[in-house]
Design an enzyme around this catalytic site. Structure first.
Site, PDB file in Angstrom:
ATOM      1  N   HIS A 121       0.856  -1.321  -0.015  1.00  0.00           N
ATOM      2  CA  HIS A 121       0.059   0.072  -0.136  1.00  0.00           C
ATOM      3  C   HIS A 121       0.687   1.249  -0.167  1.00  0.00           C
ATOM      4  CE1 HIS A 121       1.098  -0.004   4.219  1.00  0.00           C
ATOM      5  NE2 HIS A 121       0.524   1.440   4.343  1.00  0.00           N
TER       6      HIS A 121
HETATM    7  C1  UD1 Z   1      -2.119   5.662   5.956  1.00  0.00           C
HETATM    8  C2  UD1 Z   1      -0.868   6.284   6.640  1.00  0.00           C
HETATM    9  C3  UD1 Z   1       0.332   5.057   6.422  1.00  0.00           C
HETATM   10  C4  UD1 Z   1      -0.357   3.720   6.889  1.00  0.00           C
HETATM   11  C5  UD1 Z   1      -1.655   3.269   6.424  1.00  0.00           C
HETATM   12  C6  UD1 Z   1      -2.008   1.799   6.887  1.00  0.00           C
HETATM   13  C7  UD1 Z   1      -0.391   8.588   6.430  1.00  0.00           C
HETATM   14  C8  UD1 Z   1       0.503   9.408   5.591  1.00  0.00           C
HETATM   15  N1  UD1 Z   1      -0.167   7.189   5.909  1.00  0.00           N
HETATM   16  O1  UD1 Z   1      -1.882   5.361   4.581  1.00  0.00           O
HETATM   17  O2  UD1 Z   1       1.500   5.399   7.235  1.00  0.00           O
HETATM   18  O3  UD1 Z   1       0.776   2.863   6.772  1.00  0.00           O
HETATM   19  O4  UD1 Z   1      -2.505   4.401   6.673  1.00  0.00           O
HETATM   20  O5  UD1 Z   1      -3.122   1.738   6.399  1.00  0.00           O
HETATM   21  O6  UD1 Z   1      -0.940   8.851   7.288  1.00  0.00           O
HETATM   22  N2  UD1 Z   1      -9.631   4.601   2.575  1.00  0.00           N
HETATM   23  C9  UD1 Z   1     -10.833   3.908   2.659  1.00  0.00           C
HETATM   24  N3  UD1 Z   1     -11.082   3.554   4.216  1.00  0.00           N
HETATM   25  C10 UD1 Z   1     -10.509   3.958   5.072  1.00  0.00           C
HETATM   26  C11 UD1 Z   1      -9.458   4.707   4.981  1.00  0.00           C
HETATM   27  C12 UD1 Z   1      -9.137   5.042   3.743  1.00  0.00           C
HETATM   28  O7  UD1 Z   1     -11.398   3.642   1.704  1.00  0.00           O
HETATM   29  O8  UD1 Z   1     -11.152   3.555   6.307  1.00  0.00           O
HETATM   30  C13 UD1 Z   1      -9.159   5.002   1.345  1.00  0.00           C
HETATM   31  C14 UD1 Z   1      -9.530   6.189   0.870  1.00  0.00           C
HETATM   32  O9  UD1 Z   1     -10.029   6.264  -0.326  1.00  0.00           O
HETATM   33  C15 UD1 Z   1      -7.894   7.029   0.908  1.00  0.00           C
HETATM   34  C16 UD1 Z   1      -7.221   5.942   0.835  1.00  0.00           C
HETATM   35  O10 UD1 Z   1      -7.540   4.765   1.427  1.00  0.00           O
HETATM   36  O11 UD1 Z   1      -7.951   7.942  -0.342  1.00  0.00           O
HETATM   37  C17 UD1 Z   1      -5.592   6.411   1.587  1.00  0.00           C
HETATM   38  O12 UD1 Z   1      -6.144   6.499   2.892  1.00  0.00           O
HETATM   39  P1  UD1 Z   1      -5.120   7.573   3.658  1.00  0.00           P
HETATM   40  O13 UD1 Z   1      -5.529   7.265   5.160  1.00  0.00           O
HETATM   41  O14 UD1 Z   1      -5.082   8.896   3.115  1.00  0.00           O
HETATM   42  O15 UD1 Z   1      -3.675   6.900   3.501  1.00  0.00           O
HETATM   43  P2  UD1 Z   1      -3.179   5.362   3.610  1.00  0.00           P
HETATM   44  O16 UD1 Z   1      -2.665   5.157   2.125  1.00  0.00           O
HETATM   45  O17 UD1 Z   1      -4.303   4.555   4.258  1.00  0.00           O
END
Ligand code: UD1
Length: 416
Positions: free
Chosen positions: A239
């Site tokens: 990821h």
């Molecule tokens: C975040 C953390 C990363 C961690 C990861 C674990 C930062 C900078 N990054 O990255 O260090 O390893 O979490 O998972 O904080 N989304 C969903 N459902 C959710 C949450 C997110 O569908 O409950 C989707 C959204 O479309 C979003 C994407 O996942 O755009 C990314 O989520 P985000 O929290 O921005 O960053 P991660 O890539 O998950």
């Protein structure tokens, strides 16, 4: 006359998936402290920023880890880095003003971590001049790669913190090299491993291996010699933006895993950010989408293609809950990942791990553990997978990864 009961207030912040397992043992340690010292109780406030918000990325972890319902839910959701960080900051400031904790605990390196540390560092309670102290759990880790958002979050959070709780020796050295006062730095161990040790027996009862058709009798036999009932499989997680946001890099990695799929199926619990790039371009048709209980739901195109049972190749399932994922890790022949925490968990479990990244902020997992850093080049990944598939399981416990890290933290903070 009634005896004076002194109370301190600790506020802990969770935001994203890897935070939940780091905070769970801190809450347990506070409970144990309160039971042992009723005259010096600690009040605890749990804040969930809502960076991760859905069932598979958040709710299921609250259930599996028996976390209490958050006292404050900020509901920030997904957005760009700036917007997400700013939303957490705006909302967290109001929480501080109301709850006035003595200590704010932030864990790991996600946007919620840095956002809350920054707010707490500039906040004073009215005219008193009193400020919350900031404690960073998992301080000092460095990948030395500033293109990673997590690296920036780690550096800033460490420099704002009053208590820096370090998981491995490299952290002490990194903080010293950055000029941080050694008196603030405490080597306590790893709270994520506290959680793993606590929940291993429950994870061993997860039915996922039976449900996916990996263990013929549902759960694998305790007798390792009888593992005939357990089919070998590889477990994959990806990821990191640097791996999955660029289709060429993602494609290179997926191609590199072809050799592994010749000897065993790969199971790929897919992160929401990763799924976006899986259904088109060069990667079209490279994945099998598993139907049933663990099916990835949502995208119509994927739903159409789902098949029951594991297929030879890469089998996509939804992001798994904590106990199911731990069961999958414990029994995997090999784990392939770009996660930070999984490098640590596989080290303690003794499961061979290939890290698909150019660097790691957790060098102890390579020096003492089962982790092999492969990079993202196709040939190098193939080589690393071959080496690891042929290697033996060897469980090691880096110093203080003993299930007591959270107790050390609370013992220290209770003296503040
Ligand atoms: C975040 C953390 C990363 C961690 C990861 C674990 C930062 C900078 N990054 O990255 O260090 O390893 O979490 O998972 O904080 N989304 C969903 N459902 C959710 C949450 C997110 O569908 O409950 C989707 C959204 O479309 C979003 C994407 O996942 O755009 C990314 O989520 P985000 O929290 O921005 O960053 P991660 O890539 O998950």
């Amino acid at each position: 006359m009634k005896q004076k009961i002194s109370k301190m207030k600790i506020l802990s912040v969770v935001g994203a998936r890897p935070n939940f397992m780091k905070v769970a043992p801190i809450i347990e340690a506070i409970k144990a402290h309160n039971a042992a010292k009723p005259k010096a109780k600690i009040d605890h406030v749990l804040v969930h920023t809502g960076q991760h918000y859905d069932e598979s990325m958040s709710d299921s972890f609250f259930r599996d880890l028996k976390l209490p319902k958050p006292d404050r839910y900020l509901g920030v959701g997904s957005a760009s880095h700036a917007v997400q960080t700013a939303e957490v900051m705006k909302k967290f400031e109001a929480v501080l003003a109301e709850d006035k904790p003595d200590v704010v605990i932030v864990v790991g390196d996600v946007n919620s971590t840095v956002a809350c540390a920054l707010v707490a560092s500039k906040f004073t309670y009215g005219d008193s001049g009193k400020k919350p102290l900031i404690a960073h759990v998992e301080a000092g880790l460095r990948s030395f790669d500033r293109t990673m958002p997590e690296e920036l979050n780690r550096i800033v959070t460490d420099h704002l913190s009053d208590y820096l709780f370090v998981t491995e020796k490299s952290g002490i050295e990194n903080l010293r090299n950055e000029g941080i006062d050694p008196k603030k730095v405490h080597f306590v161990g790893n709270t994520m491993i506290d959680t793993m040790i606590r929940f291993k027996p429950q994870a061993a009862k997860s039915q996922i291996l039976g449900d996916l058709g990996i263990a013929e009798n549902g759960i694998p036999s305790k007798n390792r010699n009888k593992r005939g009932a357990l089919k070998p499989y590889a477990l994959l997680t990806l990821h990191r933006p640097s791996n999955v946001d660029n289709p060429d890099t993602f494609n290179e990695i997926i191609h590199a895993l072809k050799d592994v799929t010749r000897s065993m199926p790969i199971i790929f619990p897919v992160h929401p950010r990763t799924i976006a790039n899986m259904n088109g371009g060069q990667l079209k048709g490279r994945f099998h989408f598993v139907a049933g209980k663990y099916a990835k739901t949502g995208e119509a195109q994927i739903l159409e293609k789902q098949k029951t049972g594991l297929q030879p190749g890469i089998n996509v399932v939804k992001p798994l809950g904590y106990l199911d994922f731990l069961q999958m890790m414990m029994n995997a022949r090999i784990v392939l990942t770009d996660s930070g925490g999984i490098q640590e968990e596989t080290t303690c479990l003794g499961v061979p791990c290939v890290t698909i990244r150019e660097n790691t902020e957790r060098p102890v997992t390579v020096e003492q553990g089962t982790n092999l850093l492969a990079g993202v080049n196709r040939r190098a990944i193939k080589r690393a997978c071959k080496t690891q598939i042929e290697s033996k399981r060897k469980s090691t416990r880096p110093k203080f990864w003993d299930g007591k890290a959270a107790h050390r933290i609370i013992k220290m903070l209770s003296r503040v």
